[in-house]
Design a protein around this motif. Structure first.
Motif, mmCIF file in Angstrom:
data_model
loop_
_atom_site.group_PDB
_atom_site.id
_atom_site.type_symbol
_atom_site.label_atom_id
_atom_site.label_comp_id
_atom_site.label_asym_id
_atom_site.label_seq_id
_atom_site.Cartn_x
_atom_site.Cartn_y
_atom_site.Cartn_z
ATOM 1 N N THR A 82 0.813 -1.222 0.000
ATOM 2 C CA THR A 82 0.000 0.000 0.000
ATOM 3 C C THR A 82 0.838 1.259 0.000
ATOM 4 O O THR A 82 0.443 2.279 -0.583
ATOM 5 C CB THR A 82 -0.925 0.004 1.232
ATOM 6 O OG1 THR A 82 -1.723 -1.174 1.225
ATOM 7 C CG2 THR A 82 -1.836 1.227 1.230
ATOM 8 N N ARG A 110 6.929 4.089 4.423
ATOM 9 C CA ARG A 110 6.328 3.370 5.553
ATOM 10 C C ARG A 110 5.787 4.400 6.547
ATOM 11 O O ARG A 110 6.010 5.603 6.385
ATOM 12 C CB ARG A 110 7.367 2.473 6.244
ATOM 13 C CG ARG A 110 8.566 3.232 6.807
ATOM 14 C CD ARG A 110 9.570 2.293 7.440
ATOM 15 N NE ARG A 110 10.773 2.995 7.874
ATOM 16 C CZ ARG A 110 10.906 3.633 9.031
ATOM 17 N NH1 ARG A 110 9.881 3.642 9.913
ATOM 18 N NH2 ARG A 110 12.032 4.244 9.354
ATOM 19 N N GLY A 115 2.663 7.762 13.044
ATOM 20 C CA GLY A 115 1.730 7.756 11.927
ATOM 21 C C GLY A 115 2.164 8.634 10.769
ATOM 22 O O GLY A 115 1.373 8.888 9.847
ATOM 23 N N PRO A 137 -4.423 7.200 14.024
ATOM 24 C CA PRO A 137 -4.242 5.790 14.404
ATOM 25 C C PRO A 137 -5.297 4.857 13.836
ATOM 26 O O PRO A 137 -5.029 3.670 13.600
ATOM 27 C CB PRO A 137 -4.304 5.838 15.936
ATOM 28 C CG PRO A 137 -3.904 7.229 16.286
ATOM 29 C CD PRO A 137 -4.436 8.095 15.187
ATOM 30 N N ASN A 138 -6.517 5.362 13.604
ATOM 31 C CA ASN A 138 -7.599 4.492 13.128
ATOM 32 C C ASN A 138 -7.706 4.447 11.608
ATOM 33 O O ASN A 138 -8.624 3.827 11.070
ATOM 34 C CB ASN A 138 -8.933 4.952 13.729
ATOM 35 C CG ASN A 138 -9.318 6.360 13.275
ATOM 36 O OD1 ASN A 138 -8.457 7.138 12.884
ATOM 37 N ND2 ASN A 138 -10.613 6.670 13.345
ATOM 38 N N GLU A 139 -6.778 5.104 10.909
ATOM 39 C CA GLU A 139 -6.807 5.108 9.444
ATOM 40 C C GLU A 139 -5.935 3.982 8.909
ATOM 41 O O GLU A 139 -4.713 3.972 9.101
ATOM 42 C CB GLU A 139 -6.336 6.462 8.911
ATOM 43 C CG GLU A 139 -7.299 7.600 9.232
ATOM 44 C CD GLU A 139 -6.827 8.942 8.722
ATOM 45 O OE1 GLU A 139 -7.674 9.766 8.311
ATOM 46 O OE2 GLU A 139 -5.594 9.183 8.743
ATOM 47 N N THR A 140 -6.574 3.041 8.268
ATOM 48 C CA THR A 140 -5.859 1.863 7.780
ATOM 49 C C THR A 140 -5.995 1.674 6.275
ATOM 50 O O THR A 140 -5.095 1.142 5.633
ATOM 51 C CB THR A 140 -6.362 0.596 8.494
ATOM 52 O OG1 THR A 140 -7.780 0.487 8.300
ATOM 53 C CG2 THR A 140 -6.060 0.674 9.989
ATOM 54 N N ARG A 141 -7.124 2.088 5.694
ATOM 55 C CA ARG A 141 -7.328 1.904 4.259
ATOM 56 C C ARG A 141 -6.774 3.118 3.508
ATOM 57 O O ARG A 141 -7.495 4.085 3.228
ATOM 58 C CB ARG A 141 -8.820 1.703 3.946
ATOM 59 C CG ARG A 141 -9.413 0.440 4.555
ATOM 60 C CD ARG A 141 -10.678 0.009 3.812
ATOM 61 N NE ARG A 141 -11.679 1.069 3.765
ATOM 62 C CZ ARG A 141 -12.624 1.246 4.663
ATOM 63 N NH1 ARG A 141 -12.680 0.455 5.726
ATOM 64 N NH2 ARG A 141 -13.516 2.226 4.526
ATOM 65 N N ILE A 142 -5.497 3.049 3.210
ATOM 66 C CA ILE A 142 -4.818 4.171 2.555
ATOM 67 C C ILE A 142 -4.850 3.963 1.044
ATOM 68 O O ILE A 142 -4.427 2.926 0.532
ATOM 69 C CB ILE A 142 -3.356 4.285 3.034
ATOM 70 C CG1 ILE A 142 -3.317 4.511 4.549
ATOM 71 C CG2 ILE A 142 -2.629 5.413 2.312
ATOM 72 C CD1 ILE A 142 -1.916 4.499 5.137
ATOM 73 N N THR A 152 -8.295 8.072 3.036
ATOM 74 C CA THR A 152 -8.510 6.903 3.892
ATOM 75 C C THR A 152 -10.008 6.744 4.111
ATOM 76 O O THR A 152 -10.815 7.443 3.494
ATOM 77 C CB THR A 152 -7.803 7.075 5.253
ATOM 78 O OG1 THR A 152 -8.443 8.147 5.970
ATOM 79 C CG2 THR A 152 -6.330 7.410 5.052
ATOM 80 N N GLU A 153 -10.376 5.853 5.002
ATOM 81 C CA GLU A 153 -11.789 5.691 5.315
ATOM 82 C C GLU A 153 -12.397 6.944 5.945
ATOM 83 O O GLU A 153 -13.631 7.089 6.005
ATOM 84 C CB GLU A 153 -11.999 4.490 6.255
ATOM 85 C CG GLU A 153 -11.255 4.597 7.575
ATOM 86 C CD GLU A 153 -9.900 3.905 7.524
ATOM 87 O OE1 GLU A 153 -9.540 3.244 8.496
ATOM 88 O OE2 GLU A 153 -9.217 4.031 6.487
#
Length: 246
Positions: A82, A110, A115, A137-142, A152-153
């Motif tokens: 990603t 990376r 973050g 911290p809660n953003e994962t879908r980059i 992100t989401e």
């Protein structure tokens, strides 16, 4: 009589520097985003004097004047990572280091502990506002679009800054695949960025190996010429010495 040897030595010195450049290319054949280099040479003429004229002919020496960087795009490899980005066409990512802004095409990034988007050396990747790219911290879908927009989401986060320069050849190596420049970078308004891809080195190992073999052969040829000239001079000295003694 030493002029021939001096000319040969100038060629050998240039070949030695050319060999160093080729060796560096081969050493970086697998370095992400590396651009191959070639030596640039020119003829350096030195006027001479003869016994009957103040100005005689000219001696032709070899002079290396610099290194030419091959800025052509290297092949792209799919990584499905990603945070791997490749730039199609012209452009460089802008990286903030301890020594100032640097630029490079290695998009293997990376997230650090805070973050923040960083390169392999831990330096911040800049957005189009010259600010580090930071994720919650809660953003994962980059996701990164072709123009460098990052989302992100939670929505749009930032836009990667991609810059170009009036003269790429004036960029100076700053180590770790980065460049520095005194030129003012110009922002690329419509960059073409591919997510999950990496740009490989544009060095062709087979071509560089062929160059290395050619350089070694030329070096040996010049050495044979120098040795032959030395033998000729020594023979001439011996003949003159015998003639004087007789």
């Amino acid at each position: 009589m030493q002029n021939t040897s001096y000319i040969g030595l100038s060629r050998q010195a240039a070949l030695q520097r050319q060999l160093d450049v080729v060796a560096n290319n081969m050493a970086n054949a697998n370095t992400t985003g590396f651009k191959g280099e070639q030596m640039m040479f020119r003829e350096y003429l030195v006027p001479t004097r003869s016994s009957d004229r103040a100005v005689g002919g000219k001696l032709s020496f070899v002079q290396d004047v610099g290194v030419l960087r091959d800025v052509r795009e290297g092949p792209l490899t799919k990584t499905d990572n990603t945070l791997d980005f490749a730039i199609h066409g012209d452009g460089y990512f802008q990286i903030e280091t301890e020594s100032g802004m640097r630029f490079g095409r290695n998009g293997h990034f990376r997230l650090d502990q805070t973050g923040m988007l960083v390169n392999s050396q831990g330096f911040a990747v800049m957005d189009d506002r010259d600010q580090p790219v930071i994720f919650a911290p809660n953003e994962t879908r980059i996701e990164v679009s072709e123009d460098g927009s990052i989302s992100t989401e939670n929505g749009t986060v930032a836009k990667l800054k991609v810059v170009k320069f009036a003269n790429d050849q004036e960029l100076k190596n700053a180590g770790d695949g980065l460049f520095e420049s005194t030129q003012t970078p110009e922002t690329v308004d419509r960059p073409n960025i591919a997510q999950g891809m990496m740009e490989e080195s544009n060095v062709q190992p087979v071509v560089e190996m062929t160059r290395m073999t050619q350089i070694l052969r030329e070096y040996e040829g010049v050495q044979k010429m120098i040795d032959a000239e030395n033998d000729r001079v020594m023979k001439a000295i011996q003949i003159l010495s015998n003639a004087k003694a007789s």
